[in-house]
Design a protein around this motif. Sequence first.
Motif, PDB file in Angstrom:
ATOM      1  N   TYR A  58       0.855  -1.187   0.000  1.00 57.02           N
ATOM      2  CA  TYR A  58       0.000   0.000   0.000  1.00 57.02           C
ATOM      3  C   TYR A  58       0.883   1.226   0.000  1.00 57.02           C
ATOM      4  CZ  TYR A  58      -3.998  -2.884   1.061  1.00 57.02           C
ATOM      5  OH  TYR A  58      -4.978  -3.829   0.987  1.00 57.02           O
ATOM      6  N   ALA A  59       0.645   2.110  -0.947  1.00 57.65           N
ATOM      7  CA  ALA A  59       1.411   3.357  -1.058  1.00 57.65           C
ATOM      8  C   ALA A  59       2.918   3.078  -1.028  1.00 57.65           C
ATOM      9  CB  ALA A  59       1.013   4.327   0.047  1.00 57.65           C
ATOM     10  N   GLY A  60       3.309   1.987  -1.677  1.00 56.79           N
ATOM     11  CA  GLY A  60       4.717   1.649  -1.788  1.00 56.79           C
ATOM     12  C   GLY A  60       5.314   0.962  -0.581  1.00 56.79           C
ATOM     13  N   ASN A  61       4.494   0.598   0.389  1.00 58.44           N
ATOM     14  CA  ASN A  61       5.015   0.004   1.616  1.00 58.44           C
ATOM     15  C   ASN A  61       4.349  -1.324   1.934  1.00 58.44           C
ATOM     16  OD1 ASN A  61       6.822   2.147   2.499  1.00 58.44           O
ATOM     17  ND2 ASN A  61       4.961   3.341   2.753  1.00 58.44           N
ATOM     18  N   PHE A  62       5.122  -2.207   2.560  1.00 60.40           N
ATOM     19  CA  PHE A  62       4.619  -3.457   3.105  1.00 60.40           C
ATOM     20  C   PHE A  62       3.985  -3.135   4.452  1.00 60.40           C
ATOM     21  CE2 PHE A  62       5.836  -8.151   3.816  1.00 60.40           C
ATOM     22  CZ  PHE A  62       5.010  -8.589   2.811  1.00 60.40           C
ATOM     23  N   GLN A  63       3.098  -3.956   4.905  1.00 64.99           N
ATOM     24  CA  GLN A  63       2.429  -3.732   6.182  1.00 64.99           C
ATOM     25  C   GLN A  63       3.428  -3.806   7.348  1.00 64.99           C
ATOM     26  OE1 GLN A  63      -1.378  -3.294   6.320  1.00 64.99           O
ATOM     27  NE2 GLN A  63      -0.346  -2.514   4.523  1.00 64.99           N
ATOM     28  N   LYS A  64       3.315  -2.863   8.282  1.00 61.27           N
ATOM     29  CA  LYS A  64       4.248  -2.786   9.418  1.00 61.27           C
ATOM     30  C   LYS A  64       4.201  -4.048  10.270  1.00 61.27           C
ATOM     31  CE  LYS A  64       4.228   2.204   9.770  1.00 61.27           C
ATOM     32  NZ  LYS A  64       3.818   3.378  10.528  1.00 61.27           N
ATOM     33  N   ASN A  65       2.997  -4.600  10.484  1.00 58.79           N
ATOM     34  CA  ASN A  65       2.891  -5.801  11.316  1.00 58.79           C
ATOM     35  C   ASN A  65       3.636  -6.978  10.704  1.00 58.79           C
ATOM     36  OD1 ASN A  65       1.384  -4.448  13.192  1.00 58.79           O
ATOM     37  ND2 ASN A  65      -0.572  -5.232  12.492  1.00 58.79           N
ATOM     38  N   MET A  66       3.605  -7.085   9.384  1.00 62.01           N
ATOM     39  CA  MET A  66       4.326  -8.180   8.734  1.00 62.01           C
ATOM     40  C   MET A  66       5.828  -7.952   8.840  1.00 62.01           C
ATOM     41  SD  MET A  66       4.431 -11.087   7.255  1.00 62.01           S
ATOM     42  CE  MET A  66       2.921 -11.611   6.457  1.00 62.01           C
ATOM     43  N   LYS A  67       6.266  -6.725   8.653  1.00 61.47           N
ATOM     44  CA  LYS A  67       7.707  -6.436   8.788  1.00 61.47           C
ATOM     45  C   LYS A  67       8.195  -6.808  10.193  1.00 61.47           C
ATOM     46  CE  LYS A  67       8.788  -3.072   5.269  1.00 61.47           C
ATOM     47  NZ  LYS A  67      10.097  -3.377   4.751  1.00 61.47           N
ATOM     48  N   LYS A  68       7.425  -6.450  11.221  1.00 63.83           N
ATOM     49  CA  LYS A  68       7.795  -6.794  12.605  1.00 63.83           C
ATOM     50  C   LYS A  68       7.821  -8.302  12.807  1.00 63.83           C
ATOM     51  CE  LYS A  68       5.995  -2.589  14.708  1.00 63.83           C
ATOM     52  NZ  LYS A  68       4.939  -2.010  15.553  1.00 63.83           N
ATOM     53  N   PHE A  69       6.812  -8.989  12.262  1.00 68.15           N
ATOM     54  CA  PHE A  69       6.742 -10.443  12.378  1.00 68.15           C
ATOM     55  C   PHE A  69       7.971 -11.087  11.732  1.00 68.15           C
ATOM     56  CE2 PHE A  69       5.690 -14.591  10.655  1.00 68.15           C
ATOM     57  CZ  PHE A  69       5.151 -15.228  11.761  1.00 68.15           C
ATOM     58  N   LEU A  70       8.342 -10.625  10.549  1.00 67.40           N
ATOM     59  CA  LEU A  70       9.499 -11.187   9.845  1.00 67.40           C
ATOM     60  C   LEU A  70      10.788 -10.947  10.617  1.00 67.40           C
ATOM     61  CD1 LEU A  70       8.580 -10.215   6.174  1.00 67.40           C
ATOM     62  CD2 LEU A  70       8.396 -12.479   7.247  1.00 67.40           C
ATOM     63  N   GLU A  71      10.959  -9.740  11.157  1.00 68.77           N
ATOM     64  CA  GLU A  71      12.152  -9.430  11.952  1.00 68.77           C
ATOM     65  C   GLU A  71      12.231 -10.324  13.188  1.00 68.77           C
ATOM     66  OE1 GLU A  71      12.134  -5.236  12.853  1.00 68.77           O
ATOM     67  OE2 GLU A  71      12.078  -4.712  10.719  1.00 68.77           O
ATOM     68  N   LYS A  72      11.098 -10.472  13.866  1.00 65.65           N
ATOM     69  CA  LYS A  72      11.039 -11.267  15.095  1.00 65.65           C
ATOM     70  C   LYS A  72      11.367 -12.737  14.836  1.00 65.65           C
ATOM     71  CE  LYS A  72       7.668 -12.869  18.487  1.00 65.65           C
ATOM     72  NZ  LYS A  72       6.244 -12.897  18.822  1.00 65.65           N
ATOM     73  N   ASN A  73      10.949 -13.266  13.697  1.00 68.93           N
ATOM     74  CA  ASN A  73      11.077 -14.695  13.405  1.00 68.93           C
ATOM     75  C   ASN A  73      12.122 -15.015  12.337  1.00 68.93           C
ATOM     76  OD1 ASN A  73       8.791 -15.933  15.039  1.00 68.93           O
ATOM     77  ND2 ASN A  73       7.760 -14.267  13.967  1.00 68.93           N
ATOM     78  N   LEU A  74      12.969 -14.059  12.011  1.00 65.05           N
ATOM     79  CA  LEU A  74      13.915 -14.225  10.913  1.00 65.05           C
ATOM     80  C   LEU A  74      14.815 -15.450  11.081  1.00 65.05           C
ATOM     81  CD1 LEU A  74      14.865 -13.071   8.234  1.00 65.05           C
ATOM     82  CD2 LEU A  74      16.469 -11.633   9.506  1.00 65.05           C
ATOM     83  N   SER A  75      15.320 -15.699  12.279  1.00 59.92           N
ATOM     84  CA  SER A  75      16.256 -16.814  12.457  1.00 59.92           C
ATOM     85  C   SER A  75      15.609 -18.155  12.141  1.00 59.92           C
ATOM     86  CB  SER A  75      16.848 -16.814  13.862  1.00 59.92           C
ATOM     87  OG  SER A  75      15.827 -16.944  14.824  1.00 59.92           O
ATOM     88  N   ILE A  76      14.380 -18.373  12.569  1.00 65.71           N
ATOM     89  CA  ILE A  76      13.716 -19.646  12.272  1.00 65.71           C
ATOM     90  C   ILE A  76      13.279 -19.711  10.814  1.00 65.71           C
ATOM     91  CG2 ILE A  76      11.401 -18.949  13.001  1.00 65.71           C
ATOM     92  CD1 ILE A  76      11.146 -21.852  14.106  1.00 65.71           C
ATOM     93  N   LEU A  77      12.857 -18.579  10.248  1.00 61.88           N
ATOM     94  CA  LEU A  77      12.425 -18.565   8.854  1.00 61.88           C
ATOM     95  C   LEU A  77      13.574 -18.905   7.913  1.00 61.88           C
ATOM     96  CD1 LEU A  77      10.118 -15.411   8.910  1.00 61.88           C
ATOM     97  CD2 LEU A  77       9.393 -17.815   8.746  1.00 61.88           C
ATOM     98  N   LYS A  78      14.780 -18.484   8.261  1.00 58.49           N
ATOM     99  CA  LYS A  78      15.943 -18.760   7.413  1.00 58.49           C
ATOM    100  C   LYS A  78      16.266 -20.251   7.361  1.00 58.49           C
ATOM    101  CE  LYS A  78      19.172 -16.021   8.924  1.00 58.49           C
ATOM    102  NZ  LYS A  78      20.239 -15.046   9.181  1.00 58.49           N
TER     103      LYS A  78
END
Length: 160
Positions: A58-78
């Motif tokens: 939206y308006a060139g941006n990803f949703q903030k909640n998803m960005k936070k979720f990805l940052e929080k879970n990055l190690s397991i997602l990798k």
Amino acid sequence: METIILFDTRYGTTNKVSNIIAEKLTTYGCNCKVANINENQNLELDKYDRIIIGGPIYAGNFQKNMKKFLEKNLSILKEKEISLFICFMNEEKQIEQFNNAFPNELAVNCKTKGFLGGEFLFDKMGFFDKSIVRIITKSNKNQTNIKNESIEEFVMDILK
């Protein structure tokens, strides 16, 4: 293979696309769960072999909640087999928006990338969003551009 589709949505399009992906995967014998990250904060990602993640731009941006979720879970997602998709109407900027949406560590190592179209749903939008979309599109009518062929290709790439 245990699969989960994680999504964020504002007006329901990414939810719709996530469910289409899940239905297609299920027809190929996958055990697939769909979860809105805003309604499922404590997901047990360890129990899934394959994680599919999508969200709207939206308006060139990803949703903030998803960005936070990805940052929080990055190690397991990798550590998982990851496929990523965006729902987005501006095809000219889809690669740029995709790269801005997801952390580089996920984007460069994901199995599959999807650009699955989007929708402008005026009847669901608030005043601000309606105003912006009217200016951009010079229209006030709902527009649907969900890319069913791209969804099918995305699913087939996931299954390879």
